[in-house]
Design a protein around this motif. Structure first.
Motif, PDB file in Angstrom:
ATOM      1  N   ASN A  42       0.821  -1.208   0.000  1.00  0.00           N
ATOM      2  CA  ASN A  42       0.000   0.000   0.000  1.00  0.00           C
ATOM      3  C   ASN A  42       0.859   1.263   0.000  1.00  0.00           C
ATOM      4  O   ASN A  42       0.583   2.221  -0.727  1.00  0.00           O
ATOM      5  N   LEU A  43       1.897   1.260   0.822  1.00  0.00           N
ATOM      6  CA  LEU A  43       2.775   2.422   0.909  1.00  0.00           C
ATOM      7  C   LEU A  43       3.562   2.599  -0.396  1.00  0.00           C
ATOM      8  O   LEU A  43       3.706   3.718  -0.891  1.00  0.00           O
ATOM      9  N   ASP A  45       2.588   1.709  -3.320  1.00  0.00           N
ATOM     10  CA  ASP A  45       1.630   2.223  -4.301  1.00  0.00           C
ATOM     11  C   ASP A  45       1.396   3.720  -4.103  1.00  0.00           C
ATOM     12  O   ASP A  45       1.289   4.477  -5.070  1.00  0.00           O
ATOM     13  N   GLU A  46       1.311   4.151  -2.840  1.00  0.00           N
ATOM     14  CA  GLU A  46       1.157   5.581  -2.543  1.00  0.00           C
ATOM     15  C   GLU A  46       2.335   6.378  -3.076  1.00  0.00           C
ATOM     16  O   GLU A  46       2.166   7.467  -3.625  1.00  0.00           O
ATOM     17  N   PHE A  50       2.317   9.229  -5.894  1.00  0.00           N
ATOM     18  CA  PHE A  50       2.877  10.549  -5.636  1.00  0.00           C
ATOM     19  C   PHE A  50       3.886  10.918  -6.730  1.00  0.00           C
ATOM     20  O   PHE A  50       3.923  12.064  -7.183  1.00  0.00           O
ATOM     21  N   ASP A  80      -0.932  15.014  -0.449  1.00  0.00           N
ATOM     22  CA  ASP A  80      -0.236  13.728  -0.548  1.00  0.00           C
ATOM     23  C   ASP A  80       1.154  13.779   0.074  1.00  0.00           C
ATOM     24  O   ASP A  80       1.581  12.839   0.743  1.00  0.00           O
ATOM     25  N   ARG A  83       0.796  13.638   3.806  1.00  0.00           N
ATOM     26  CA  ARG A  83       0.451  12.289   4.253  1.00  0.00           C
ATOM     27  C   ARG A  83       1.696  11.394   4.255  1.00  0.00           C
ATOM     28  O   ARG A  83       1.940  10.659   5.213  1.00  0.00           O
ATOM     29  N   LEU A  84       2.509  11.478   3.205  1.00  0.00           N
ATOM     30  CA  LEU A  84       3.732  10.674   3.155  1.00  0.00           C
ATOM     31  C   LEU A  84       4.739  11.133   4.216  1.00  0.00           C
ATOM     32  O   LEU A  84       5.399  10.306   4.848  1.00  0.00           O
ATOM     33  N   ASN A  87       3.984   9.663   7.567  1.00  0.00           N
ATOM     34  CA  ASN A  87       4.049   8.214   7.686  1.00  0.00           C
ATOM     35  C   ASN A  87       5.338   7.846   8.431  1.00  0.00           C
ATOM     36  O   ASN A  87       6.434   8.268   8.050  1.00  0.00           O
TER      37      ASN A  87
END
Length: 148
Positions: A42-43, A45-46, A50, A80, A83-84, A87
């Motif tokens: 998932n990460l 893919d994020e 981005f 985005d 959000r990253l 993390n």
């Protein structure tokens, strides 16, 4: 170029130094942090999403506010990125990257200084910078005392 005994010694020493860096605590922490980020589907893919958004951002920047997607892309890139940045795995990877970079800067500084005090040493850390004159170029109004 003729391979001499001195060149062989230098090459061997460089390989030994490289191996020591690869076995360092900083390199191991970097590898662990990298795995934590990129083995999380998932990460990963994020991060890929981005990267695609960054491409759109560069396209939008070419035209500025006149681009039809300007507001959407500008807002989305900030959301985005935030959000990253928040993390924990990404933050740990950035810290590990910086610590490994600091090690590389230290090694470069030691190697450069062993050759000559005047060798310019590229570094991301200003402490290891060999340029003792200006904080910028003279033509840009840097803080140096030289005259044009």
């Amino acid at each position: 170029m003729i391979m001499t005994y001195e060149w062989v010694q230098i090459t061997d020493s460089a390989e030994e130094l490289s191996e020591m860096i690869l076995q360092s605590e900083q390199a191991e922490q970097y590898r662990e942090a990298y795995r934590a980020v990129y083995h999380d589907k998932n990460l990963a893919d994020e991060i890929q999403a981005f990267a695609r958004l960054k491409d759109q951002y560069e396209e939008v920047q070419r035209f500025g506010k006149y681009h039809p997607d300007y507001k959407r892309v500008m807002k989305q890139i900030r959301v985005d990125k935030r959000r990253l940045d928040l993390n924990e795995a990404v933050a740990a990877l950035r810290i590990a990257e910086n610590e490994l970079q600091d090690l590389m800067d230290q090694v470069s500084f030691i190697l450069g200084r062993s050759v000559s005090e005047s060798v310019k040493i590229p570094s991301s850390n200003p402490f290891f910078s060999s340029d003792s004159s200006c904080g910028g170029s003279c033509g840009t109004g840097g803080s140096c005392s030289c005259s044009a």
